[in-house]
Design an enzyme around this catalytic site. Structure first.
Site, PDB file in Angstrom:
ATOM      1  CG  ASP A  67      -0.293  -0.388   2.514  1.00 44.65           C
ATOM      2  OD1 ASP A  67       0.955  -0.421   2.565  1.00 44.65           O
ATOM      3  OD2 ASP A  67      -1.017  -0.659   3.493  1.00 44.65           O
ATOM      4  CG  HIS A 138      -5.910  -1.982   8.471  1.00 43.20           C
ATOM      5  ND1 HIS A 138      -6.064  -0.675   8.889  1.00 43.20           N
ATOM      6  CD2 HIS A 138      -4.581  -2.218   8.539  1.00 43.20           C
ATOM      7  CE1 HIS A 138      -4.883  -0.172   9.194  1.00 43.20           C
ATOM      8  NE2 HIS A 138      -3.969  -1.085   8.993  1.00 43.20           N
ATOM      9  CD  GLU A 143      -8.824   1.207   7.393  1.00 42.12           C
ATOM     10  OE1 GLU A 143      -8.657   0.240   8.149  1.00 42.12           O
ATOM     11  OE2 GLU A 143      -8.502   2.366   7.699  1.00 42.12           O
TER      12      GLU A 143
HETATM   13  C1  GLP Z   1      -0.415   0.438   8.511  1.00 42.62           C
HETATM   14  C2  GLP Z   1      -0.151  -0.405   7.271  1.00 42.62           C
HETATM   15  C3  GLP Z   1      -0.485  -1.859   7.516  1.00 42.62           C
HETATM   16  C4  GLP Z   1       0.143  -2.319   8.819  1.00 42.62           C
HETATM   17  C5  GLP Z   1      -0.408  -1.518   9.945  1.00 42.62           C
HETATM   18  C6  GLP Z   1       0.070  -1.963  11.313  1.00 42.62           C
HETATM   19  O1  GLP Z   1      -1.744   0.796   8.629  1.00 42.62           O
HETATM   20  N1  GLP Z   1      -0.894   0.043   6.128  1.00 42.62           N
HETATM   21  O2  GLP Z   1      -0.025  -2.641   6.424  1.00 42.62           O
HETATM   22  O3  GLP Z   1      -0.136  -3.681   9.013  1.00 42.62           O
HETATM   23  O4  GLP Z   1       0.017  -0.176   9.711  1.00 42.62           O
HETATM   24  O5  GLP Z   1       1.169  -1.230  11.703  1.00 42.62           O
HETATM   25  P1  GLP Z   1       2.035  -1.501  12.988  1.00 42.62           P
HETATM   26  O6  GLP Z   1       2.892  -2.661  12.646  1.00 42.62           O
HETATM   27  O7  GLP Z   1       2.837  -0.244  13.163  1.00 42.62           O
HETATM   28  O8  GLP Z   1       1.099  -1.760  14.098  1.00 42.62           O
END
Ligand code: GLP
Length: 236
Positions: A67, A138, A143
Site C-alpha cells: 500500500d 485491516h 479497512e
Molecule cells: C499500517 C499499514 C499496515 C500495517 C499496519 C500496522 O496501517 N498500512 O499494512 O499492518 O500499519 O502497523 P504496525 O505494525 O505499526 O502496528
C-alpha cells in the site's frame, strides 16, 4: 492457519526473516510482498544484516508493497516509498527497477489501481507475502467494510486507522485521509503468507481473525481460507 508464539520481538523477526530468506534461496527471482508499519522493522534489519554477511542475495528478487498513502511525495518521510527505501532497499543489493509500490500521486487513480494489479499478474503473482495487522483488523489498507475488495483500491482510511497511524505524523490532521491498497485477490493468491504482530493490544484482534467469523468487518479473517498462512506473534 499456523500460529507460532515467540518470547521476544527479536525471535519473531528472526523467524519471519528465515521464512523470507528460505523463499529467496529456493527461488532467486522470488516475488516478495512487503508491508510497512512498525512491526516489520526488525525483520528488515535482520534481512539487511544477513545480506551484509553475504548470506543473502537480492539481485534478482522482485518486491511488491501492499500500500501507499495518497498525496504524499515519495521523499516525504511518512510515505511508504521513503519507508521502504530507508529501512530496506538502501541496505541490500536489490535493483530499484525490481521494487514496486502503488503510486499515491498518480494523476488517474483508477488507472493506477489497474496498473498495479496488471503488474502483479505480469510478475506471476506473489510467492511470499508479509502482512502486519491494524488494530481494527485491516491488512494492507483493506479497512473493515461490508465487502472484501478484490482489486487494488483507493480506500478512505477509517478514524481508527488515522488515530493509530498519527503517531508517525506531527498531528492527526497531517495523516492522509486515503490510500491505495493491494486488494484481497492478490493477497489471497500469494503462495505463502506470513502475518506478524506484536504487543498486548494486538492479541485479541489476532485471535478474532484466526478463530472468529470470516467477515469483511475484520478483513484479516479472510486468511482463514488461505492454504498456507503462518501467524507469528509475540506479546513483547
Ligand atoms: C499500517 C499499514 C499496515 C500495517 C499496519 C500496522 O496501517 N498500512 O499494512 O499492518 O500499519 O502497523 P504496525 O505494525 O505499526 O502496528
Amino acid at each position: 492457519m499456523k500460529y507460532e508464539v515467540f518470547a521476544t520481538y527479536d525471535q519473531m523477526c528472526r523467524r519471519a526473516a528465515n521464512l523470507i530468506s528460505a523463499q529467496i534461496i529456493l527461488k532467486e527471482d522470488a516475488v516478495v510482498g512487503l508491508a510497512t508499519g512498525s512491526t516489520p522493522l526488525g525483520i528488515y534489519n535482520t534481512l539487511a544484516d544477513w545480506y551484509a554477511k553475504s548470506d543473502l542475495d537480492f539481485s534478482r528478487v522482485r518486491t511488491v508493497n501492499l500500500d501507499e498513502y495518497c498525496g504524499l511525495p515519495f521523499e516525504d518521510p511518512q510515505s511508504y516509498h521513503y519507508f521502504m527505501q530507508t529501512n530496506l532497499f538502501s541496505k541490500i543489493n536489490i535493483k530499484p527497477s525490481n521494487t514496486h509500490l502503488p503510486n499515491g500521486l498518480a494523476p488517474d487513480i483508477r488507472e493506477e489501481c489497474k496498473r498495479y494489479d496488471a503488474l502483479i499478474n505480469s510478475l506471476g503473482g506473489i510467492d511470499i507475502q508479509l502482512l502486519g495487522i491494524g488494530h481494527n483488523g485491516h491488512i494492507g489498507f483493506n479497512e473493515p467494510s461490508d465487502t472484501f475488495s478484490k482489486d487494488t483500491t483507493h480506500i478512505r482510511l477509517t478514524e481508527d486507522t488515522i488515530r493509530a497511524n498519527s503517531r508517525f505524523f506531527k498531528s492527526p490532521s497531517d495523516v492522509p485521509r486515503s490510500a491505495l491498497t493491494m486488494g484481497m485477490r492478490s493477497i489471497m493468491c500469494s503462495r505463502k503468507i506470513i502475518l506478524v504482530a506484536n504487543g498486548k493490544e494486538k492479541e485479541e484482534i489476532i485471535h478474532q481473525a484466526m478463530e472468529g467469523p470470516i467477515t469483511p468487518r475484520l478483513p484479516a479473517s479472510i486468511l482463514q481460507l488461505h492454504p498456507d498462512t503462518t501467524v507469528l506473534f509475540t506479546i513483547e
